[in-house]
Scaffold this motif. Structure first.
Motif, mmCIF file in Angstrom:
data_model
loop_
_atom_site.group_PDB
_atom_site.id
_atom_site.type_symbol
_atom_site.label_atom_id
_atom_site.label_comp_id
_atom_site.label_asym_id
_atom_site.label_seq_id
_atom_site.Cartn_x
_atom_site.Cartn_y
_atom_site.Cartn_z
ATOM 1 N N GLY A 162 81.355 9.986 -75.640
ATOM 2 C CA GLY A 162 80.686 10.382 -74.393
ATOM 3 C C GLY A 162 80.905 11.853 -74.097
ATOM 4 O O GLY A 162 79.991 12.570 -73.705
ATOM 5 N N LYS A 163 82.133 12.309 -74.320
ATOM 6 C CA LYS A 163 82.416 13.726 -74.071
ATOM 7 C C LYS A 163 81.650 14.621 -75.049
ATOM 8 O O LYS A 163 81.156 15.685 -74.674
ATOM 9 C CB LYS A 163 83.921 13.992 -74.173
ATOM 10 N N GLN A 164 81.569 14.171 -76.296
ATOM 11 C CA GLN A 164 80.799 14.951 -77.268
ATOM 12 C C GLN A 164 79.336 15.039 -76.854
ATOM 13 O O GLN A 164 78.700 16.078 -76.976
ATOM 14 C CB GLN A 164 80.906 14.316 -78.656
ATOM 15 N N LEU A 165 78.813 13.919 -76.355
ATOM 16 C CA LEU A 165 77.406 13.908 -75.944
ATOM 17 C C LEU A 165 77.197 14.831 -74.747
ATOM 18 O O LEU A 165 76.202 15.552 -74.672
ATOM 19 C CB LEU A 165 76.967 12.479 -75.600
ATOM 20 N N ARG A 166 78.156 14.830 -73.810
ATOM 21 C CA ARG A 166 78.030 15.738 -72.671
ATOM 22 C C ARG A 166 78.114 17.193 -73.138
ATOM 23 O O ARG A 166 77.439 18.076 -72.588
ATOM 24 C CB ARG A 166 79.126 15.446 -71.650
ATOM 25 N N ALA A 167 78.943 17.421 -74.152
ATOM 26 C CA ALA A 167 79.042 18.774 -74.697
ATOM 27 C C ALA A 167 77.689 19.224 -75.236
ATOM 28 O O ALA A 167 77.273 20.365 -75.037
ATOM 29 C CB ALA A 167 80.102 18.829 -75.796
ATOM 30 N N CYS A 168 76.973 18.316 -75.893
ATOM 31 C CA CYS A 168 75.639 18.649 -76.404
ATOM 32 C C CYS A 168 74.712 19.012 -75.256
ATOM 33 O O CYS A 168 73.904 19.928 -75.373
ATOM 34 C CB CYS A 168 75.033 17.469 -77.147
ATOM 35 N N GLY A 169 74.817 18.266 -74.149
ATOM 36 C CA GLY A 169 73.960 18.542 -73.003
ATOM 37 C C GLY A 169 74.265 19.903 -72.406
ATOM 38 O O GLY A 169 73.379 20.615 -71.955
ATOM 39 N N ALA A 170 75.548 20.261 -72.415
ATOM 40 C CA ALA A 170 75.946 21.547 -71.835
ATOM 41 C C ALA A 170 75.425 22.692 -72.685
ATOM 42 O O ALA A 170 74.901 23.675 -72.177
ATOM 43 C CB ALA A 170 77.462 21.616 -71.703
ATOM 44 N N SER A 171 75.566 22.599 -73.983
ATOM 45 C CA SER A 171 75.087 23.658 -74.864
ATOM 46 C C SER A 171 74.977 23.138 -76.289
ATOM 47 O O SER A 171 75.966 22.733 -76.888
ATOM 48 C CB SER A 171 76.030 24.859 -74.830
ATOM 49 N N ARG A 172 73.764 23.160 -76.801
ATOM 50 C CA ARG A 172 73.570 22.692 -78.170
ATOM 51 C C ARG A 172 74.303 23.584 -79.153
ATOM 52 O O ARG A 172 74.932 23.115 -80.097
ATOM 53 C CB ARG A 172 72.074 22.705 -78.493
ATOM 54 N N GLU A 173 74.225 24.897 -78.935
ATOM 55 C CA GLU A 173 74.874 25.842 -79.860
ATOM 56 C C GLU A 173 76.384 25.645 -79.877
ATOM 57 O O GLU A 173 77.002 25.575 -80.924
ATOM 58 C CB GLU A 173 74.555 27.283 -79.449
ATOM 59 N N THR A 174 76.970 25.558 -78.675
ATOM 60 C CA THR A 174 78.418 25.409 -78.615
ATOM 61 C C THR A 174 78.855 24.098 -79.245
ATOM 62 O O THR A 174 79.861 24.053 -79.952
ATOM 63 C CB THR A 174 78.897 25.477 -77.155
ATOM 64 N N SER A 175 78.092 23.030 -79.016
ATOM 65 C CA SER A 175 78.517 21.759 -79.591
ATOM 66 C C SER A 175 78.490 21.820 -81.119
ATOM 67 O O SER A 175 79.311 21.206 -81.788
ATOM 68 C CB SER A 175 77.662 20.613 -79.062
ATOM 69 N N ARG A 176 77.556 22.616 -81.662
ATOM 70 C CA ARG A 176 77.551 22.801 -83.117
ATOM 71 C C ARG A 176 78.841 23.453 -83.592
ATOM 72 O O ARG A 176 79.404 23.081 -84.610
ATOM 73 C CB ARG A 176 76.375 23.685 -83.542
ATOM 74 N N LEU A 177 79.297 24.450 -82.806
ATOM 75 C CA LEU A 177 80.554 25.129 -83.144
ATOM 76 C C LEU A 177 81.691 24.132 -83.263
ATOM 77 O O LEU A 177 82.660 24.350 -83.974
ATOM 78 C CB LEU A 177 80.949 26.102 -82.028
ATOM 79 N N LEU A 178 81.607 23.066 -82.483
ATOM 80 C CA LEU A 178 82.684 22.089 -82.448
ATOM 81 C C LEU A 178 82.430 20.950 -83.427
ATOM 82 O O LEU A 178 83.048 19.897 -83.350
ATOM 83 C CB LEU A 178 82.845 21.554 -81.023
ATOM 84 N N GLY A 179 81.491 21.171 -84.342
ATOM 85 C CA GLY A 179 81.271 20.194 -85.400
ATOM 86 C C GLY A 179 80.419 19.014 -84.988
ATOM 87 O O GLY A 179 80.367 18.013 -85.688
ATOM 88 N N ILE A 180 79.745 19.116 -83.846
ATOM 89 C CA ILE A 180 78.893 18.022 -83.384
ATOM 90 C C ILE A 180 77.458 18.318 -83.798
ATOM 91 O O ILE A 180 76.992 19.446 -83.665
ATOM 92 C CB ILE A 180 78.976 17.895 -81.849
ATOM 93 N N HIS A 181 76.768 17.310 -84.307
ATOM 94 C CA HIS A 181 75.355 17.489 -84.637
ATOM 95 C C HIS A 181 74.522 17.040 -83.447
ATOM 96 O O HIS A 181 74.417 15.839 -83.188
ATOM 97 C CB HIS A 181 74.987 16.657 -85.870
ATOM 98 N N PRO A 182 73.903 17.986 -82.717
ATOM 99 C CA PRO A 182 73.152 17.596 -81.522
ATOM 100 C C PRO A 182 71.982 16.665 -81.835
ATOM 101 O O PRO A 182 71.621 15.838 -81.006
ATOM 102 C CB PRO A 182 72.639 18.924 -80.967
#
Lengths: 287, 279
Positions: A162-182
């Protein structure tokens, strides 16, 4: 009585509105296909029950899965390619409007062109409130709304996914930095949204019949519910749906049923002028 | 892996934007556990080079190897999972999340077991979640952010926001950390703290690629320095070699002014100069 009807209708808007809010919070996409999943869930269940002769319970599960699968397919086939090409947000939004407009005639063609009704989940379950009868089915709709609200809120706040998904909502670019695939995250959330919409459809079709063209109505009222409550707040979308349904029911009862939508939407605009982020929304959102 | 063995090698990397050679035939080696400085005037191609290395842009030609594999065509999320972390010039806090949650999300990169397993609420999972929270707080303590753990990230003041960016990058447990102008806009006290934090990160076994205008800051902590100008490598070597090099001075001042003892420092640290950077 009017209040009860309003809450019952409103809980459908609430379920759809939560779908909007969920997708928006985690992907930044305003997704007008949500209403279609309600219809797919309802009519998919009807087809499996009436045409394929599945047992009712299995048909309900099948209808919900159908809605989730179509939601996942829409995301994979339409939104991800648009993202890859860095399409602006309004193009993505347009694609969801078109997606809904395509799903409706396909549903007519492949499932049924008519309004269909499902049997009640518990036969003979009717509520008597101040001399009027309300389908007991609405109790399930309201219960499902509350359960989805609780489940989704816990999921977004408490689980790491859930936190990862919220991170994607906050910023797609930043979530990529954290290894998350938006793209993957959005797909997960779209399937969840499809399942919620499908559940709503399977729940309300016994109380009020469903037909393919209703996806648009659900879509607009659900979006209005989410906007009223605050698009980035799942609880806000839920309350927005209840308020919208209740408002509509009271206008029907005490004023006129002919212009209820006009009045409801005029009120909605007035509220949004006063509170641009909705009743429960936050002041800013970095999509 | 020990100091001296190459962690990242870029060979003949080129990237053009609309006919302008932003990065032109650049070759670069970053050693494991080294602090490698990248300097050059505005528009020299530093930020573009970082974008190429971190997968946010693909080179037109050339090859990038990281930790023994060809990563030229990999995207940023894959590279992050392989151990490459970066920060942007402008801070990118996750809006709507607290400082602690920003770090926690970064730490989840190590959930190799997959996204869905964290939904299962087994005792083992709960222990893992607890360990994760403890680890996040530990990291916040190192970066002086513990008191701000439960604040919304976007409410942090400028300097702390910068530290959060770096802490969040460190939380992904990278082998290589790339910092794009981390000292820009910081005051001298904060720059000193930043230098200490970067040294701490390196002592933890992480290689650091440091981009900055601030030459004295870079020379004070870097093992190796590469100077870029007009998208090309002007000179590359140990900090001592590059410091004595005439080419460094030329990159900043042009060839005609030999009597200036040091390249301009203070001016280039103003935040507004960041916007001039070719991107």
């Amino acid at each position: 009585m009017t209040l009860a009807v309003g809450i019952a209708i409103g809980s459908v808007y609430a379920l759809v509105g939560m779908g909007y809010s969920l997708v928006y919070r985690t992907t930044g996409v305003v997704n007008f296909t949500v209403g279609s999943y309600v219809v797919l869930g309802g009519l998919g269940t009807w087809w499996l029950l009436d045409q394929a002769h599945f047992p009712y319970g299995l048909a309900v599960i099948g209808g919900i899965i159908l809605a989730g699968a179509i939601a996942g397919a829409f995301w994979t086939l339409i939104v991800i390619p648009l993202w890859r090409r860095r399409s602006p947000a309004y193009v993505v939004l347009l694609s969801t409007v078109i997606g809904g407009a395509i799903i409706a005639p396909l549903t007519e063609l492949l499932i049924t062109p008519q309004a269909e009704e499902l049997p009640p989940w518990v036969s003979g379950f009717t509520l008597h409130i101040s001399g009027s009868d309300i389908s007991g089915q609405y109790v399930f709709v309201i219960a499902a709304g509350l359960a989805v609200l609780a489940g989704v809120s816990l999921f977004l706040r408490q689980t790491m996914l859930g936190k990862q998904l919220r991170a994607c909502g906050a910023s797609r670019e930043t979530s990529r930095l954290l290894g998350i695939h938006p793209e993957l995250a959005g797909g997960i959330i779209m399937v969840i949204t499809g399942l919620i919409g499908g559940l709503a459809g399977a729940l309300i079709t016994p109380a009020q019949s469903s037909e393919a063209s209703m996806g648009l109505t659900f879509g607009i009222f659900g979006f209005a519910a989410a906007a009223l409550g605050g698009l980035d707040s799942v609880a806000g979308a839920f309350l927005g749906g209840i308020l919208l349904g209740t408002g509509q029911a009271f206008i029907d009862r005490y004023y006129t049923p002919n212009y209820d939508e006009v009045i409801v939407f005029a009120l909605l605009v007035a509220i949004l002028v006063l509170r641009p982020n909705g009743l429960f929304g936050r002041a800013e959102h970095a999509g | 892996m020990t100091t001296g063995s190459p962690l990242l090698t870029a060979e003949h990397v080129t990237k053009a934007f609309g006919g302008v050679m932003a990065v032109h035939d650049v070759s670069l080696t970053i050693d494991a556990m080294a602090i490698h400085g990248l300097i050059g005037p505005n528009g020299a191609g530093k930020s573009t080079l970082i974008s190429l290395l971190s997968g946010f842009a693909r080179p037109d030609s050339g090859e990038i190897c990281f930790d023994g594999r060809d990563v030229t065509q990999l995207g940023p999320a894959r590279l992050a999972r392989l151990g490459m972390a970066r920060t942007f010039q402008a801070a990118t806090p996750l809006a709507g999340m607290t400082v602690l949650e920003n770090i926690q999300v970064a730490l989840t990169i190590k959930y190799r077991s997959g996204l869905f397993s964290v939904l299962a609420r087994t005792p083992a999972m709960r222990r893992e979640a607890k360990a994760l929270a403890a680890q996040a707080r530990e990291l916040l303590a190192v970066f002086g952010l513990l008191a701000d753990a439960d604040r919304p990230a976007r409410d942090l003041p400028f300097g702390k926001l910068r530290y959060l960016e770096i802490a969040r990058a460190v939380a992904t447990e990278p082998k290589l950390l790339m910092l794009d102008e981390p000292a820009a806009g910081l005051n001298q006290v904060e720059v000193d703290q930043l230098a200490a934090l970067i040294s701490w990160v390196r002592a933890d076994g992480v290689a650091v690629l440091l981009v900055d205008h601030d030459v004295s800051f870079l020379f004070s902590i870097c093992d190796r320095i590469t100077v870029l100008n007009f998208g090309k490598v002007v000179v590359s070597g140990s900090a001592a070699e590059v410091r004595g090099s005439e080419l460094l001075r030329e990159a900043y001042l042009g060839p005609a002014i030999p009597q200036h003892p040091d390249p301009p420092v203070a001016e280039s640290r103003r935040p507004e100069s960041r916007h001039l950077e070719a991107q």
